[in-house]
Design a protein around this motif. Structure first.
Motif, PDB file in Angstrom:
ATOM      1  N   LEU A   1     -19.742  -7.872   3.421  1.00  0.00           N
ATOM      2  CA  LEU A   1     -18.899  -7.827   2.228  1.00  0.00           C
ATOM      3  C   LEU A   1     -19.373  -6.725   1.293  1.00  0.00           C
ATOM      4  O   LEU A   1     -20.576  -6.486   1.172  1.00  0.00           O
ATOM      5  N   SER A   2     -18.430  -6.091   0.600  1.00  0.00           N
ATOM      6  CA  SER A   2     -18.814  -5.093  -0.394  1.00  0.00           C
ATOM      7  C   SER A   2     -19.107  -5.754  -1.739  1.00  0.00           C
ATOM      8  O   SER A   2     -20.083  -5.422  -2.413  1.00  0.00           O
ATOM      9  N   SER A   3     -18.273  -6.696  -2.152  1.00  0.00           N
ATOM     10  CA  SER A   3     -18.433  -7.419  -3.416  1.00  0.00           C
ATOM     11  C   SER A   3     -17.321  -8.443  -3.500  1.00  0.00           C
ATOM     12  O   SER A   3     -16.423  -8.468  -2.660  1.00  0.00           O
ATOM     13  N   GLY A   4     -17.352  -9.283  -4.523  1.00  0.00           N
ATOM     14  CA  GLY A   4     -16.309 -10.276  -4.699  1.00  0.00           C
ATOM     15  C   GLY A   4     -16.812 -11.499  -5.429  1.00  0.00           C
ATOM     16  O   GLY A   4     -17.803 -11.429  -6.168  1.00  0.00           O
ATOM     17  N   PHE A   5     -16.149 -12.627  -5.202  1.00  0.00           N
ATOM     18  CA  PHE A   5     -16.529 -13.888  -5.838  1.00  0.00           C
ATOM     19  C   PHE A   5     -16.373 -15.028  -4.847  1.00  0.00           C
ATOM     20  O   PHE A   5     -15.521 -14.989  -3.964  1.00  0.00           O
ATOM     21  N   ALA A   6     -17.194 -16.066  -5.034  1.00  0.00           N
ATOM     22  CA  ALA A   6     -17.067 -17.308  -4.266  1.00  0.00           C
ATOM     23  C   ALA A   6     -16.842 -18.437  -5.254  1.00  0.00           C
ATOM     24  O   ALA A   6     -17.565 -18.557  -6.244  1.00  0.00           O
ATOM     25  N   PHE A   7     -15.817 -19.236  -4.988  1.00  0.00           N
ATOM     26  CA  PHE A   7     -15.494 -20.387  -5.823  1.00  0.00           C
ATOM     27  C   PHE A   7     -15.723 -21.633  -4.978  1.00  0.00           C
ATOM     28  O   PHE A   7     -15.008 -21.857  -4.003  1.00  0.00           O
ATOM     29  N   ILE A   8     -16.726 -22.419  -5.338  1.00  0.00           N
ATOM     30  CA  ILE A   8     -17.041 -23.640  -4.609  1.00  0.00           C
ATOM     31  C   ILE A   8     -16.501 -24.807  -5.436  1.00  0.00           C
ATOM     32  O   ILE A   8     -16.875 -24.974  -6.596  1.00  0.00           O
ATOM     33  N   HIS A   9     -15.634 -25.603  -4.839  1.00  0.00           N
ATOM     34  CA  HIS A   9     -14.981 -26.692  -5.557  1.00  0.00           C
ATOM     35  C   HIS A   9     -15.631 -28.032  -5.228  1.00  0.00           C
ATOM     36  O   HIS A   9     -16.273 -28.183  -4.184  1.00  0.00           O
ATOM     37  N   ALA A  10     -15.414 -29.011  -6.103  1.00  0.00           N
ATOM     38  CA  ALA A  10     -16.023 -30.331  -5.934  1.00  0.00           C
ATOM     39  C   ALA A  10     -15.490 -31.075  -4.720  1.00  0.00           C
ATOM     40  O   ALA A  10     -16.130 -32.012  -4.245  1.00  0.00           O
ATOM     41  N   ASN A  11     -14.322 -30.668  -4.218  1.00  0.00           N
ATOM     42  CA  ASN A  11     -13.736 -31.363  -3.062  1.00  0.00           C
ATOM     43  C   ASN A  11     -14.123 -30.703  -1.733  1.00  0.00           C
ATOM     44  O   ASN A  11     -13.410 -30.802  -0.751  1.00  0.00           O
ATOM     45  N   SER A  12     -15.282 -29.995  -1.726  1.00  0.00           N
ATOM     46  CA  SER A  12     -15.825 -29.346  -0.519  1.00  0.00           C
ATOM     47  C   SER A  12     -14.892 -28.297   0.050  1.00  0.00           C
ATOM     48  O   SER A  12     -14.692 -28.193   1.262  1.00  0.00           O
ATOM     49  N   VAL A  13     -14.318 -27.488  -0.836  1.00  0.00           N
ATOM     50  CA  VAL A  13     -13.519 -26.332  -0.457  1.00  0.00           C
ATOM     51  C   VAL A  13     -14.183 -25.103  -1.051  1.00  0.00           C
ATOM     52  O   VAL A  13     -14.582 -25.113  -2.227  1.00  0.00           O
TER      53      VAL A  13
ATOM     54  N   ALA B   1     -19.749 -17.941  -8.012  1.00  0.00           N
ATOM     55  CA  ALA B   1     -20.827 -16.993  -7.749  1.00  0.00           C
ATOM     56  C   ALA B   1     -20.256 -15.598  -7.541  1.00  0.00           C
ATOM     57  O   ALA B   1     -19.303 -15.417  -6.785  1.00  0.00           O
ATOM     58  N   GLU B   2     -20.853 -14.619  -8.224  1.00  0.00           N
ATOM     59  CA  GLU B   2     -20.486 -13.224  -7.987  1.00  0.00           C
ATOM     60  C   GLU B   2     -21.193 -12.761  -6.723  1.00  0.00           C
ATOM     61  O   GLU B   2     -22.366 -13.099  -6.501  1.00  0.00           O
ATOM     62  N   LEU B   3     -20.489 -12.009  -5.902  1.00  0.00           N
ATOM     63  CA  LEU B   3     -21.053 -11.560  -4.634  1.00  0.00           C
ATOM     64  C   LEU B   3     -21.473 -10.100  -4.719  1.00  0.00           C
ATOM     65  O   LEU B   3     -20.837  -9.299  -5.398  1.00  0.00           O
ATOM     66  N   LYS B   4     -22.543  -9.772  -4.015  1.00  0.00           N
ATOM     67  CA  LYS B   4     -23.019  -8.384  -3.932  1.00  0.00           C
ATOM     68  C   LYS B   4     -22.871  -7.920  -2.485  1.00  0.00           C
ATOM     69  O   LYS B   4     -22.578  -8.734  -1.596  1.00  0.00           O
ATOM     70  N   PRO B   5     -23.040  -6.634  -2.221  1.00  0.00           N
ATOM     71  CA  PRO B   5     -22.973  -6.173  -0.828  1.00  0.00           C
ATOM     72  C   PRO B   5     -23.971  -6.934   0.046  1.00  0.00           C
ATOM     73  O   PRO B   5     -25.150  -7.043  -0.309  1.00  0.00           O
ATOM     74  N   GLY B   6     -23.488  -7.484   1.139  1.00  0.00           N
ATOM     75  CA  GLY B   6     -24.364  -8.259   2.021  1.00  0.00           C
ATOM     76  C   GLY B   6     -23.567  -9.014   3.064  1.00  0.00           C
ATOM     77  O   GLY B   6     -22.378  -8.787   3.251  1.00  0.00           O
TER      78      GLY B   6
ATOM     79  N   VAL C   1     -23.305 -17.156   1.551  1.00  0.00           N
ATOM     80  CA  VAL C   1     -22.700 -16.028   0.842  1.00  0.00           C
ATOM     81  C   VAL C   1     -23.786 -15.185   0.181  1.00  0.00           C
ATOM     82  O   VAL C   1     -24.810 -15.710  -0.253  1.00  0.00           O
ATOM     83  N   PRO C   2     -23.556 -13.854   0.085  1.00  0.00           N
ATOM     84  CA  PRO C   2     -24.539 -12.975  -0.557  1.00  0.00           C
ATOM     85  C   PRO C   2     -24.319 -12.925  -2.074  1.00  0.00           C
ATOM     86  O   PRO C   2     -23.745 -11.986  -2.601  1.00  0.00           O
ATOM     87  N   ALA C   3     -24.757 -13.959  -2.780  1.00  0.00           N
ATOM     88  CA  ALA C   3     -24.591 -14.009  -4.235  1.00  0.00           C
ATOM     89  C   ALA C   3     -25.530 -13.007  -4.895  1.00  0.00           C
ATOM     90  O   ALA C   3     -26.550 -12.603  -4.313  1.00  0.00           O
ATOM     91  N   THR C   4     -25.192 -12.600  -6.116  1.00  0.00           N
ATOM     92  CA  THR C   4     -26.047 -11.653  -6.842  1.00  0.00           C
ATOM     93  C   THR C   4     -27.402 -12.273  -7.150  1.00  0.00           C
ATOM     94  O   THR C   4     -28.379 -11.556  -7.376  1.00  0.00           O
TER      95      THR C   4
END
Length: 201
Positions: A131-143, A111-116, A93-96
């Motif tokens: 992606l233009s922008s957004g968020f990634a949520f990584i969970h402990a159960n590998s999701v 993680a906040e996402l930046k264009p990438g 993912v393209p994190a900031t």
């Protein structure tokens, strides 16, 4: 006053601090407050008592005892679900803070996402999205839940239109008359520069 403060400071922390569980760690059906329900029924006997937010929450999935071989990816946009519970080997993912690779067993992260470029790796197959922008949520159960404002498969982007847009926004940035025009032009330059880097790099 100083004596009171020193007495408070000398008290053991265990007596003053209480550990609160996460709301999603609570049981799926929280124990009902019987006093509240009884009072409600006395006042409004014909209507069921209201439910609290925890009544609608599902319990947090258990963290697996061993690391799974795949990571499950959910990738959604405001108007579509691009990937739903897709099991893959890795996602980048393209994190900031920079490109972030996510494998099964990754530490829980937001993680906040930046264009990438978002790249989804499944064996030798790699699917790439811009992606233009957004968020990634990584969970402990590998999701991994990836939420983007806008995204498009990289092979659907026209390089000539990217170059044209970059030139236009660069010109707007140089001729901006006020802060609003400058900010709008800067966003255009940033997005088109990231698009250009994605296509050329």
């Amino acid at each position: 006053m100083l004596r009171q403060a020193s007495r408070l400071l000398n008290r053991p922390l265990t007596t003053t601090l209480r550990v609160r569980p996460f709301s999603s760690d609570l049981p799926a059906t929280p124990p009902a407050d019987s006093a509240f329900i009884e009072s409600w029924k006395k006042v409004i006997p014909n209507i069921d008592p209201p439910k609290t937010p925890s009544s609608f929450m599902q319990p947090r999935p258990a963290t697996p005892s061993s690391i799974p071989s795949k990571i499950t990816v959910n990738f959604v946009l405001p108007y579509a679900s691009e990937l739903s519970t897709k099991e893959v080997d890795m996602v980048i993912v393209p994190a900031t803070t920079g490109q972030m690779g996510v494998l099964p067993g990754h530490v829980p992260t937001i993680a906040e996402l930046k264009p990438g470029i978002l790249s989804v790796h499944e064996g030798n197959d790699v699917i790439k999205y811009f992606l233009s922008s957004g968020f990634a949520f990584i969970h402990a159960n590998s999701v991994a839940d990836i939420i983007a404002v806008e995204a498009v498969p990289i092979d659907r982007i026209d390089p000539s239109l990217v170059q044209k847009g970059l030139a236009e926004f660069t010109q707007k940035l140089n001729s901006a008359a006020n802060d609003l025009e400058k900010a709008e032009a800067q966003i255009g330059v940033d997005v088109h520069s990231a698009l250009n880097s994605a296509l050329t790099g």
